[in-house]
Design a protein around this motif. Structure first.
Motif, PDB file in Angstrom:
ATOM      1  N   ILE A 222     -13.862 132.318 -32.229  1.00 53.83           N
ATOM      2  CA  ILE A 222     -14.555 133.470 -31.642  1.00 53.83           C
ATOM      3  C   ILE A 222     -14.811 134.548 -32.692  1.00 53.83           C
ATOM      4  N   ARG A 223     -13.805 134.890 -33.479  1.00 48.32           N
ATOM      5  CA  ARG A 223     -13.964 135.969 -34.456  1.00 48.32           C
ATOM      6  C   ARG A 223     -14.937 135.561 -35.566  1.00 48.32           C
ATOM      7  N   HIS A 224     -14.936 134.281 -35.950  1.00 43.92           N
ATOM      8  CA  HIS A 224     -15.857 133.814 -36.990  1.00 43.92           C
ATOM      9  C   HIS A 224     -17.302 133.846 -36.483  1.00 43.92           C
ATOM     10  N   GLN A 225     -17.532 133.333 -35.273  1.00 45.32           N
ATOM     11  CA  GLN A 225     -18.890 133.325 -34.723  1.00 45.32           C
ATOM     12  C   GLN A 225     -19.405 134.737 -34.502  1.00 45.32           C
ATOM     13  N   TRP A 226     -18.519 135.640 -34.102  1.00 50.68           N
ATOM     14  CA  TRP A 226     -18.918 137.034 -33.903  1.00 50.68           C
ATOM     15  C   TRP A 226     -19.346 137.666 -35.224  1.00 50.68           C
ATOM     16  N   SER A 227     -18.582 137.442 -36.275  1.00 48.42           N
ATOM     17  CA  SER A 227     -18.925 137.997 -37.588  1.00 48.42           C
ATOM     18  C   SER A 227     -20.255 137.447 -38.088  1.00 48.42           C
ATOM     19  N   GLU A 228     -20.450 136.142 -37.922  1.00 50.01           N
ATOM     20  CA  GLU A 228     -21.696 135.529 -38.358  1.00 50.01           C
ATOM     21  C   GLU A 228     -22.879 136.039 -37.551  1.00 50.01           C
ATOM     22  N   ALA A 229     -22.677 136.219 -36.251  1.00 51.98           N
ATOM     23  CA  ALA A 229     -23.752 136.725 -35.391  1.00 51.98           C
ATOM     24  C   ALA A 229     -24.145 138.152 -35.776  1.00 51.98           C
ATOM     25  N   LEU A 230     -23.176 138.977 -36.125  1.00 52.11           N
ATOM     26  CA  LEU A 230     -23.479 140.341 -36.550  1.00 52.11           C
ATOM     27  C   LEU A 230     -24.296 140.353 -37.839  1.00 52.11           C
ATOM     28  N   ARG A 231     -23.883 139.531 -38.793  1.00 48.13           N
ATOM     29  CA  ARG A 231     -24.630 139.465 -40.058  1.00 48.13           C
ATOM     30  C   ARG A 231     -26.050 138.967 -39.825  1.00 48.13           C
ATOM     31  N   ARG A 232     -26.188 137.936 -39.003  1.00 51.36           N
ATOM     32  CA  ARG A 232     -27.501 137.361 -38.736  1.00 51.36           C
ATOM     33  C   ARG A 232     -28.398 138.359 -38.004  1.00 51.36           C
ATOM     34  N   THR A 233     -27.827 139.051 -37.022  1.00 59.65           N
ATOM     35  CA  THR A 233     -28.618 140.028 -36.261  1.00 59.65           C
ATOM     36  C   THR A 233     -29.071 141.173 -37.151  1.00 59.65           C
ATOM     37  N   LEU A 234     -28.209 141.621 -38.060  1.00 59.71           N
ATOM     38  CA  LEU A 234     -28.584 142.706 -38.958  1.00 59.71           C
ATOM     39  C   LEU A 234     -29.787 142.320 -39.819  1.00 59.71           C
ATOM     40  N   VAL A 235     -29.784 141.090 -40.307  1.00 60.93           N
ATOM     41  CA  VAL A 235     -30.900 140.612 -41.123  1.00 60.93           C
ATOM     42  C   VAL A 235     -32.173 140.485 -40.290  1.00 60.93           C
ATOM     43  N   GLU A 236     -32.027 140.113 -39.010  1.00 61.99           N
ATOM     44  CA  GLU A 236     -33.181 139.858 -38.157  1.00 61.99           C
ATOM     45  C   GLU A 236     -33.749 141.120 -37.512  1.00 61.99           C
ATOM     46  N   LEU A 237     -33.067 142.244 -37.642  1.00 63.80           N
ATOM     47  CA  LEU A 237     -33.586 143.479 -37.055  1.00 63.80           C
ATOM     48  C   LEU A 237     -34.925 143.859 -37.701  1.00 63.80           C
ATOM     49  N   PRO A 238     -35.827 144.491 -36.942  1.00 64.67           N
ATOM     50  CA  PRO A 238     -37.133 144.862 -37.509  1.00 64.67           C
ATOM     51  C   PRO A 238     -36.993 145.770 -38.725  1.00 64.67           C
ATOM     52  N   LYS A 239     -37.840 145.559 -39.708  1.00 73.77           N
ATOM     53  CA  LYS A 239     -37.858 146.424 -40.884  1.00 73.77           C
ATOM     54  C   LYS A 239     -38.463 147.771 -40.524  1.00 73.77           C
ATOM     55  N   ALA A 240     -38.035 148.800 -41.223  1.00 76.35           N
ATOM     56  CA  ALA A 240     -38.601 150.126 -40.993  1.00 76.35           C
ATOM     57  C   ALA A 240     -40.061 150.152 -41.423  1.00 76.35           C
ATOM     58  N   PRO A 241     -40.921 150.854 -40.691  1.00 75.84           N
ATOM     59  CA  PRO A 241     -42.334 150.948 -41.077  1.00 75.84           C
ATOM     60  C   PRO A 241     -42.494 151.562 -42.468  1.00 75.84           C
ATOM     61  N   ASP A 242     -43.599 151.255 -43.135  1.00 78.82           N
ATOM     62  CA  ASP A 242     -43.888 151.838 -44.434  1.00 78.82           C
ATOM     63  C   ASP A 242     -43.844 153.361 -44.364  1.00 78.82           C
ATOM     64  N   GLY A 243     -43.176 153.968 -45.293  1.00 79.63           N
ATOM     65  CA  GLY A 243     -43.077 155.422 -45.347  1.00 79.63           C
ATOM     66  C   GLY A 243     -42.021 156.012 -44.428  1.00 79.63           C
ATOM     67  N   TYR A 244     -41.316 155.168 -43.680  1.00 75.65           N
ATOM     68  CA  TYR A 244     -40.327 155.667 -42.708  1.00 75.65           C
ATOM     69  C   TYR A 244     -39.258 156.532 -43.375  1.00 75.65           C
ATOM     70  N   TRP A 245     -38.730 156.072 -44.507  1.00 72.54           N
ATOM     71  CA  TRP A 245     -37.630 156.774 -45.161  1.00 72.54           C
ATOM     72  C   TRP A 245     -38.104 157.975 -45.986  1.00 72.54           C
ATOM     73  N   ASP A 246     -39.412 158.121 -46.126  1.00 72.21           N
ATOM     74  CA  ASP A 246     -39.938 159.229 -46.930  1.00 72.21           C
ATOM     75  C   ASP A 246     -40.474 160.371 -46.087  1.00 72.21           C
ATOM     76  N   SER A 247     -40.484 160.192 -44.780  1.00 74.81           N
ATOM     77  CA  SER A 247     -41.072 161.226 -43.922  1.00 74.81           C
ATOM     78  C   SER A 247     -40.068 162.334 -43.630  1.00 74.81           C
TER      79      SER A 247
END
Length: 247
Positions: A222-247
């Motif tokens: 359970i703890r291994h699958q949870w850790s892997e799922a968190l890492r995978r979900t973080l990578v799969e989250l939508p990227k910030a739009p262009d200029g997002y961090w500069d506004s």
């Protein structure tokens, strides 16, 4: 320090406590922090604790002695779980006050403990109480189905997001496993093994429970699958739009 959690659900209850105590890095020990009382077919009661180990053990010992000596009332003869919670609160205050007087201390300080009491008495609904060092208590509700003691902040977000009163008890047990895993990862004062109890409402059975250690295959899966799922979900989250961090 310690971590204890208890969940009251529509169809069952889940209880878990770690077993680590420490008084500095050179004094780490394993002590049971969850005790079960009751009479098969008549009542099921669980008591969990965090805080002063001496105070907690004195409370457990007094409750068991009253049962063994058939003192009236005792935790196996009280009429309601609220009465049981009141009994634990009064017992704790008495023990703390005695320790203060012997030590000639002006405050509770090192003598302070907290408890959670849950279970069911035949003909009554399952209940869960949190008992404060002052001896008073509050009851879990459908809106607030779980309580925690000790190092609760690391594991609380998982329970907040995944557990409600209608949650299946076995799903809640998995969430509680992950809650403990997150706490153990973030705080060295909480550690294995973990004592688990799973109760089915209205069964009035005294569950054997399970002690989960570092070699428990299911917990590690359970703890291994949870850790892997968190890492995978973080990578799969939508990227910030262009200029997002500069506004």
């Amino acid at each position: 320090m310690t971590y204890c959690a208890a969940i009251r659900l529509k169809d069952g209850m889940v209880f878990a406590s770690d077993t680590r105590t420490n008084a500095g890095v050179d004094h780490i020990s394993t002590f049971k922090k969850i005790y079960q009382y009751g009479i098969e077919g008549e009542r099921f009661i669980v008591l969990q604790t965090a805080g002063s180990l001496a105070t907690s053990q004195a409370v457990f010992t007094k409750l068991q002695n009253d049962i063994d000596q058939r003192a009236e009332p005792n935790i196996n003869t009280v009429i309601t779980l609220f009465d049981a919670a009141q009994m634990v609160g009064e017992c704790m205050r008495s023990i703390m006050n005695h320790a203060k007087s012997v030590a000639n201390a002006s405050t509770d300080g090192a003598f302070t403990s907290s408890f959670m009491l849950g279970g069911q008495i035949k003909g009554q609904s399952p209940e869960l109480y949190r008992i404060y060092p002052e001896g008073n208590c509050i009851r879990a509700t459908e809106d607030t189905p779980f309580f925690q003691l000790g190092e609760s902040k690391y594991g609380k977000p998982i329970l907040d997001r995944s557990v409600s009163y209608a949650t299946d008890p076995r799903h809640a047990a998995r969430a509680l496993m992950l809650s403990f895993d997150s706490t153990i990862h973030s705080n060295l004062s909480v550690g294995m093994p973990i004592d688990f109890l799973l109760y089915e409402n209205d069964s009035l059975k005294l569950p054997k429970g399970r002690r989960i250690d570092d070699n428990d295959e299911y917990f590690n899966t359970i703890r291994h699958q949870w850790s892997e799922a968190l890492r995978r979900t973080l990578v799969e989250l939508p990227k910030a739009p262009d200029g997002y961090w500069d506004s």
